[in-house]
Design an enzyme around this catalytic site. Structure first.
Site, mmCIF file in Angstrom:
data_model
loop_
_atom_site.group_PDB
_atom_site.id
_atom_site.type_symbol
_atom_site.label_atom_id
_atom_site.label_comp_id
_atom_site.label_asym_id
_atom_site.label_seq_id
_atom_site.Cartn_x
_atom_site.Cartn_y
_atom_site.Cartn_z
ATOM 1 N N PHE A 1 -2.999 -7.653 -2.723
ATOM 2 C CA PHE A 1 -3.509 -6.585 -1.874
ATOM 3 C C PHE A 1 -3.385 -5.260 -2.640
ATOM 4 O O PHE A 1 -2.348 -5.000 -3.247
ATOM 5 C CB PHE A 1 -2.688 -6.550 -0.588
ATOM 6 C CG PHE A 1 -3.232 -5.653 0.472
ATOM 7 C CD1 PHE A 1 -4.355 -6.019 1.203
ATOM 8 C CD2 PHE A 1 -2.630 -4.444 0.751
ATOM 9 C CE1 PHE A 1 -4.866 -5.196 2.189
ATOM 10 C CE2 PHE A 1 -3.134 -3.609 1.742
ATOM 11 C CZ PHE A 1 -4.248 -3.986 2.461
ATOM 12 N N ASP B 1 5.545 -11.276 -1.794
ATOM 13 C CA ASP B 1 5.052 -10.594 -0.598
ATOM 14 C C ASP B 1 4.546 -11.656 0.369
ATOM 15 O O ASP B 1 3.650 -12.445 0.041
ATOM 16 C CB ASP B 1 3.931 -9.620 -0.991
ATOM 17 C CG ASP B 1 3.519 -8.738 0.184
ATOM 18 O OD1 ASP B 1 3.583 -9.218 1.331
ATOM 19 O OD2 ASP B 1 3.122 -7.579 -0.049
ATOM 20 N N TYR C 1 3.173 -7.113 11.688
ATOM 21 C CA TYR C 1 2.087 -6.883 12.674
ATOM 22 C C TYR C 1 0.966 -7.895 12.520
ATOM 23 O O TYR C 1 0.020 -7.882 13.285
ATOM 24 C CB TYR C 1 1.534 -5.460 12.563
ATOM 25 C CG TYR C 1 1.226 -5.012 11.156
ATOM 26 C CD1 TYR C 1 0.055 -5.413 10.531
ATOM 27 C CD2 TYR C 1 2.118 -4.208 10.452
ATOM 28 C CE1 TYR C 1 -0.216 -5.028 9.227
ATOM 29 C CE2 TYR C 1 1.853 -3.821 9.149
ATOM 30 C CZ TYR C 1 0.686 -4.231 8.540
ATOM 31 O OH TYR C 1 0.424 -3.862 7.254
ATOM 32 N N LYS C 2 1.042 -8.757 11.497
ATOM 33 C CA LYS C 2 -0.001 -9.783 11.311
ATOM 34 C C LYS C 2 0.404 -11.015 12.117
ATOM 35 O O LYS C 2 0.367 -10.978 13.344
ATOM 36 C CB LYS C 2 -0.201 -10.047 9.821
ATOM 37 C CG LYS C 2 -0.817 -8.830 9.114
ATOM 38 C CD LYS C 2 -0.867 -8.930 7.608
ATOM 39 C CE LYS C 2 -1.480 -7.652 7.020
ATOM 40 N NZ LYS C 2 -1.175 -7.466 5.595
ATOM 41 N N ARG D 1 -13.879 -13.067 7.075
ATOM 42 C CA ARG D 1 -12.523 -13.596 7.058
ATOM 43 C C ARG D 1 -12.112 -14.046 8.455
ATOM 44 O O ARG D 1 -12.337 -13.325 9.442
ATOM 45 C CB ARG D 1 -11.628 -12.450 6.591
ATOM 46 C CG ARG D 1 -10.386 -12.845 5.887
ATOM 47 C CD ARG D 1 -9.770 -11.636 5.242
ATOM 48 N NE ARG D 1 -9.353 -10.634 6.223
ATOM 49 C CZ ARG D 1 -8.192 -9.992 6.174
ATOM 50 N NH1 ARG D 1 -7.336 -10.247 5.208
ATOM 51 N NH2 ARG D 1 -7.894 -9.085 7.068
HETATM 52 C C1 LIG Z 1 -1.241 -6.061 5.053
HETATM 53 C C2 LIG Z 1 -0.683 -5.910 3.691
HETATM 54 C C3 LIG Z 1 -0.097 -4.711 3.270
HETATM 55 C C4 LIG Z 1 -0.088 -3.492 4.144
HETATM 56 O O1 LIG Z 1 0.990 -2.649 3.860
HETATM 57 P P1 LIG Z 1 1.447 -1.537 4.922
HETATM 58 O O2 LIG Z 1 2.377 -0.696 4.185
HETATM 59 O O3 LIG Z 1 2.061 -2.279 6.072
HETATM 60 O O4 LIG Z 1 0.220 -0.821 5.381
HETATM 61 C C5 LIG Z 1 0.477 -4.661 2.006
HETATM 62 N N1 LIG Z 1 0.472 -5.739 1.194
HETATM 63 C C6 LIG Z 1 -0.106 -6.903 1.569
HETATM 64 C C7 LIG Z 1 -0.089 -8.078 0.632
HETATM 65 C C8 LIG Z 1 -0.718 -7.030 2.816
HETATM 66 O O5 LIG Z 1 -1.305 -8.159 3.162
#
Ligand SMILES: *Cc1c(COP(=O)(O)O)cnc(C)c1O
Length: 395
Positions: free
Chosen positions: A113, A182, A207-208, A354
């Site tokens: 990400f 992660d 939150y996911k 997705r």
């Molecule tokens: C959703 C996601 C994020 C989002 O990070 P926030 O700091 O919570 O906005 C970061 N890394 C990955 C791999 C994600 O899937």
């Protein structure tokens, strides 16, 4: 056996919607609404500052962390909550790197990400390290003795591709490097086993698939062998050994507590705590089996009945997380048309549709409806209307 009919009942799922976007934002657990209003009515309003002790706000980041630990193959006392995932990535990667002095490279992959890559790039600039990014399938071969840290998101946010945590961790350790995993698209989605994989650090958001609500706090895990050696780069007062001594110098708290930074978001954490009730009695093996059943049925249905889309996820379920994506040259408009028909997935540039499958509340009826709706939209080309092509701020 996990009762997935019961877990589905724990959520508020709006009438008429098929929700396949729990990989971006989980739906509201019914218990969260009640728990947050009770917290407001009984704790914040009546206890005021004494709530830190009387209502346990101060220890909440650890208590909630313990509930998440079970879902990621970690032990009690090994996980702490707070901040956002991007910040936790920064903390974990910097701490891992500092445990490998003399090595310069942070290795990641192009399926990660962007926020993780941005954070690592900024860290690398600040400390004189180098961020190296390779294709996901080249990660194993790119591990060598230059590496301080292997920073990998286990499940790719676009393709759903799942890395082999155990094999990559073993390879990194052979080369003398540490791993940061992660789990943003893993926790609550697949059978994560950090201890079994012998990982070093892990982070994730809630939150996911954990349904903690928009902006819910992130988590961080440090393997116990590093927990008292890891040096937090963000030396906040709540990670101090004695925050209320107000010393001028920083002494890290023992164990994972040192990864706390500042005041935790108590209201958000209360919602998350309530959301975690839905996981009581859920076995990770059942979760994984259910996820594979749903994603396999979706792929089979789409490939049989939906013209013009191509699978963008691994076909082998062992290589996939709990999401499936397809490509379509007009993916954005197709997704807008699907959403207008009450099937909520999302779009990722340039052409990816997705669909997240959350075993706790998605079922085979959701799969069927999504397949049928997508098939109809593609056949009658109803996606090709001007308003479906207009881009919103959040896709
Ligand atoms: C959703 C996601 C994020 C989002 O990070 P926030 O700091 O919570 O906005 C970061 N890394 C990955 C791999 C994600 O899937």
């Amino acid at each position: 056996m996990t009762d997935f009919t019961k877990t589905r009942q724990a959520f508020h799922l709006p009438e008429g919607l098929t929700y396949l976007d729990g990989n971006s934002l989980g739906p509201m657990p019914i218990a969260a609404k009640e728990r947050v209003s009770r917290m407001m009515a009984e704790e914040w309003s009546e206890m005021l500052i004494t709530g830190w002790n009387r209502a346990g706000w101060y220890v909440q980041p650890r208590k909630v962390g313990d509930r998440i630990a079970r879902l990621i193959g970690a032990g009690p006392g090994e996980v702490v909550m707070g901040d956002t995932l991007s910040i936790k990535v920064f903390q974990a990667v910097s701490a891992a790197r500092a445990l490998r002095p003399g090595r310069r490279v942070i290795l990641s992959d192009s399926g990660n990400f962007p926020s993780d890559l941005y954070v690592a790039e900024g860290l690398a600039r600040a400390v004189g390290a180098e961020l190296r990014v390779v294709a996901p399938e080249e990660v194993a071969d790119a591990i060598n003795e230059d590496l301080a840290v292997l920073m990998i998101t286990e499940v790719d946010y676009r393709t759903g591709r799942r890395h082999d945590m155990k094999a990559l961790t073993a390879r990194a350790h052979e080369a003398g490097a540490l791993t940061v995993w992660d789990l943003a698209h893993s926790a609550g989605a697949v059978d994560v086993d950090l201890t079994g994989a012998d990982a070093d650090f892990a982070v994730g958001c809630t939150y996911k698939y954990l349904n903690g609500g928009p902006g819910a706090p992130a988590f961080i895990w440090t393997h116990p062998r590093h927990a008292d050696a890891a040096q937090p780069i963000l030396q906040g007062w709540m990670g101090h050994a004695a925050p209320f001594a107000f010393d001028l110098g920083y002494t890290p708290a023992p164990g994972i507590e040192r990864m706390r930074v500042g005041t935790p978001p108590v209201i958000a954490m209360t919602a998350l705590d309530a959301a975690l009730d839905a996981w009581d009695g859920v076995e990770l093996a059942d979760l994984r089996a259910r996820s594979i059943e749903l994603t396999e049925a979706f792929i089979a249905g789409v490939e049989a009945g939906c013209p013009g889309v191509t699978l963008n996820s691994p076909r082998d379920p062992a290589m996939r997380g709990s999401q499936v994506s397809f490509r379509h040259p007009q993916g954005y408009a197709v997704m807008q048309a699907l959403i207008a028909e009450g099937v909520i997935g999302d779009f990722r540039a340039p052409d990816v549709l997705r669909f997240g499958f959350a075993p706790l509340y998605n079922d085979l009826q959701d799969v069927q409806r999504a397949v049928d709706t997508l098939a109809r939209i593609l056949r009658d080309e109803s996606w090709d209307r001007p308003h479906f092509h207009e881009k919103a701020d959040v896709t």
